[in-house]
Design a protein around this motif. Structure first.
Motif, mmCIF file in Angstrom:
data_model
loop_
_atom_site.group_PDB
_atom_site.id
_atom_site.type_symbol
_atom_site.label_atom_id
_atom_site.label_comp_id
_atom_site.label_asym_id
_atom_site.label_seq_id
_atom_site.Cartn_x
_atom_site.Cartn_y
_atom_site.Cartn_z
ATOM 1 N N ASP A 53 0.820 -1.210 0.000
ATOM 2 C CA ASP A 53 0.000 0.000 0.000
ATOM 3 C C ASP A 53 0.855 1.261 0.000
ATOM 4 O OD1 ASP A 53 -2.172 -1.654 0.054
ATOM 5 O OD2 ASP A 53 -2.616 -1.360 2.175
ATOM 6 N N THR A 54 1.908 1.286 0.834
ATOM 7 C CA THR A 54 2.743 2.477 0.905
ATOM 8 C C THR A 54 3.456 2.722 -0.419
ATOM 9 O OG1 THR A 54 4.418 1.061 1.950
ATOM 10 C CG2 THR A 54 3.104 2.465 3.396
ATOM 11 N N TRP A 55 3.884 1.661 -1.069
ATOM 12 C CA TRP A 55 4.511 1.785 -2.389
ATOM 13 C C TRP A 55 3.522 2.367 -3.386
ATOM 14 C CZ3 TRP A 55 3.402 -0.460 -7.164
ATOM 15 C CH2 TRP A 55 4.403 -0.368 -8.141
ATOM 16 N N ARG A 56 2.264 1.922 -3.315
ATOM 17 C CA ARG A 56 1.246 2.428 -4.217
ATOM 18 C C ARG A 56 0.978 3.907 -3.963
ATOM 19 N NH1 ARG A 56 -3.561 -1.796 -3.634
ATOM 20 N NH2 ARG A 56 -4.552 -0.371 -5.125
ATOM 21 N N ALA A 60 1.702 6.785 -6.724
ATOM 22 C CA ALA A 60 0.597 7.653 -7.140
ATOM 23 C C ALA A 60 0.954 9.127 -7.051
ATOM 24 C CB ALA A 60 -0.638 7.364 -6.288
ATOM 25 N N GLY A 61 2.102 9.440 -6.437
ATOM 26 C CA GLY A 61 2.550 10.831 -6.444
ATOM 27 C C GLY A 61 2.767 11.464 -5.088
ATOM 28 N N ALA A 62 2.610 10.718 -4.001
ATOM 29 C CA ALA A 62 2.839 11.313 -2.682
ATOM 30 C C ALA A 62 4.296 11.739 -2.547
ATOM 31 C CB ALA A 62 2.489 10.312 -1.585
ATOM 32 N N ASP A 63 4.524 12.950 -2.035
ATOM 33 C CA ASP A 63 5.885 13.421 -1.797
ATOM 34 C C ASP A 63 6.491 12.776 -0.556
ATOM 35 O OD1 ASP A 63 6.112 15.400 -3.954
ATOM 36 O OD2 ASP A 63 4.521 16.437 -2.868
ATOM 37 N N ALA A 64 5.630 12.385 0.379
ATOM 38 C CA ALA A 64 6.095 11.704 1.593
ATOM 39 C C ALA A 64 5.044 10.687 2.011
ATOM 40 C CB ALA A 64 6.339 12.701 2.727
ATOM 41 N N VAL A 65 5.483 9.541 2.486
ATOM 42 C CA VAL A 65 4.593 8.477 2.954
ATOM 43 C C VAL A 65 5.054 8.041 4.339
ATOM 44 C CG1 VAL A 65 3.681 6.163 2.541
ATOM 45 C CG2 VAL A 65 4.161 7.665 0.603
ATOM 46 N N VAL A 66 4.148 8.035 5.303
ATOM 47 C CA VAL A 66 4.441 7.567 6.650
ATOM 48 C C VAL A 66 3.674 6.283 6.894
ATOM 49 C CG1 VAL A 66 4.241 8.049 9.119
ATOM 50 C CG2 VAL A 66 4.900 9.878 7.550
ATOM 51 N N LEU A 67 4.366 5.250 7.333
ATOM 52 C CA LEU A 67 3.737 4.006 7.769
ATOM 53 C C LEU A 67 3.730 4.020 9.289
ATOM 54 C CD1 LEU A 67 2.614 1.149 7.273
ATOM 55 C CD2 LEU A 67 4.980 0.327 7.296
ATOM 56 N N VAL A 76 9.108 7.513 4.152
ATOM 57 C CA VAL A 76 9.757 7.601 2.841
ATOM 58 C C VAL A 76 9.348 8.931 2.242
ATOM 59 C CG1 VAL A 76 10.000 6.604 0.549
ATOM 60 C CG2 VAL A 76 9.713 5.097 2.516
ATOM 61 N N ARG A 77 10.327 9.773 1.904
ATOM 62 C CA ARG A 77 9.989 11.077 1.339
ATOM 63 C C ARG A 77 11.021 11.481 0.307
ATOM 64 N NH1 ARG A 77 9.755 15.868 5.277
ATOM 65 N NH2 ARG A 77 9.627 16.924 3.244
ATOM 66 N N ASP A 78 10.601 12.331 -0.609
ATOM 67 C CA ASP A 78 11.494 12.838 -1.640
ATOM 68 C C ASP A 78 12.421 13.898 -1.066
ATOM 69 O OD1 ASP A 78 10.254 11.251 -3.537
ATOM 70 O OD2 ASP A 78 8.849 12.816 -4.138
ATOM 71 N N THR A 79 13.582 14.031 -1.673
ATOM 72 C CA THR A 79 14.489 15.115 -1.332
ATOM 73 C C THR A 79 15.183 15.566 -2.608
ATOM 74 O OG1 THR A 79 16.400 15.763 0.013
ATOM 75 C CG2 THR A 79 16.357 13.496 -0.780
ATOM 76 N N ASP A 80 15.484 16.857 -2.671
ATOM 77 C CA ASP A 80 16.126 17.390 -3.867
ATOM 78 C C ASP A 80 17.634 17.497 -3.720
ATOM 79 O OD1 ASP A 80 16.224 19.407 -2.027
ATOM 80 O OD2 ASP A 80 15.277 20.937 -3.295
ATOM 81 N N ARG A 81 18.173 16.971 -2.590
ATOM 82 C CA ARG A 81 19.614 17.056 -2.364
ATOM 83 C C ARG A 81 20.013 16.010 -1.328
ATOM 84 N NH1 ARG A 81 20.127 20.144 2.439
ATOM 85 N NH2 ARG A 81 18.116 21.079 3.023
#
Length: 237
Positions: A53-56, A60-67, A76-81
């Motif tokens: 589910d978290t992968w989905r 789907a476009g979430a910038d950050a996912v908390v389990l 899991v969250r995006d970072t630009d650096r």
């Protein structure tokens, strides 16, 4: 810069850095220390399991996912650096007594090098004053550093605890850090542990806010109930 001690475990590939951490962490935890770790990875980051589910959510476009679960959380969250160690510790490990980082050999962090002579002809080049110790079954002669065999985990933990004590003495070179707590107008005495926990928690959260990365003095007032003069909608539940 964070005042939580960070020590980097460094070495050539396959020298046993992770194995050392696997042995060292239970010893430090058994001594009552709260220890965080950072694994520096230079390649593209993936951790989630495809199809979960978290992968989905992430796909789907979430910038950050908390389990979230009753026994732990995962983020899991995006970072630009590539975030620096200080920023990682401030954001995510601000309640630790010690952080052990695997990697970061090109930084100014204090370092413990793991060396295996049967795999590599010599230790890492460029050794300088940031090197604290060497862990090796066959350390080089005239090393000029404290040396521990791979099975001397207790002795290495003793060494790290001494490093923590020294770091604590040097943590506030321009003066001590103070925290004062009042509840309903009455001062509340704080022991050393409670004061440290409260100070680090508040500073860590404040430092994660934009424009507040290096706070020197923080004033915080929390009043339970509705404030008729507050029309901002910024209320804490």
């Amino acid at each position: 810069m964070t005042r939580i001690p960070v020590v980097a475990v460094v070495g050539m590939p396959d020298c046993g850095k992770t194995t050392l951490l696997e042995k060292l962490l239970p010893e430090l935890k058994g001594r009552g220390l709260k220890v965080g770790t950072i694994k520096h990875h230079v390649h593209e980051f993936t951790m989630d399991t495809p199809g979960k589910d978290t992968w989905r959510h992430k796909q789907a476009g979430a910038d950050a996912v908390v389990l979230a679960s009753p026994t732990g959380i995962g983020l899991v969250r995006d970072t630009d650096r590539d975030l620096g160690v200080d920023e990682l510790v401030t954001r995510y490990l601000n309640d630790a007594d010690l952080v052990l980082a695997e990697g970061y050999k090109h930084t100014r962090l204090p370092k413990i090098e793991v060396y295996r002579a049967e795999l590599h002809p010599s230790p890492l080049p460029g050794r300088d004053a940031t090197w604290l110790a060497m862990v090796s079954a066959d350390p080089p002669a005239n090393l000029g550093l404290p040396s521990f065999a791979p099975d001397q985990i207790k002795e290495l933990a003793d060494f790290l605890e001494d490093h923590l004590r020294q770091a604590a003495k040097q943590a506030t070179p321009t003066g001590r850090s103070y925290i004062h707590l009042e509840v309903d107008g009455q001062p509340v005495p704080l022991n050393r542990f409670a004061a440290s926990l409260l100070r680090r928690g508040i500073k860590g959260m404040i430092a994660s806010l934009r424009g507040c990365e290096r706070p020197r003095k923080i004033s915080l007032n929390i009043t339970e109930g509705h404030n008729p003069d507050d029309h901002s909608g910024n209320h804490a539940d």
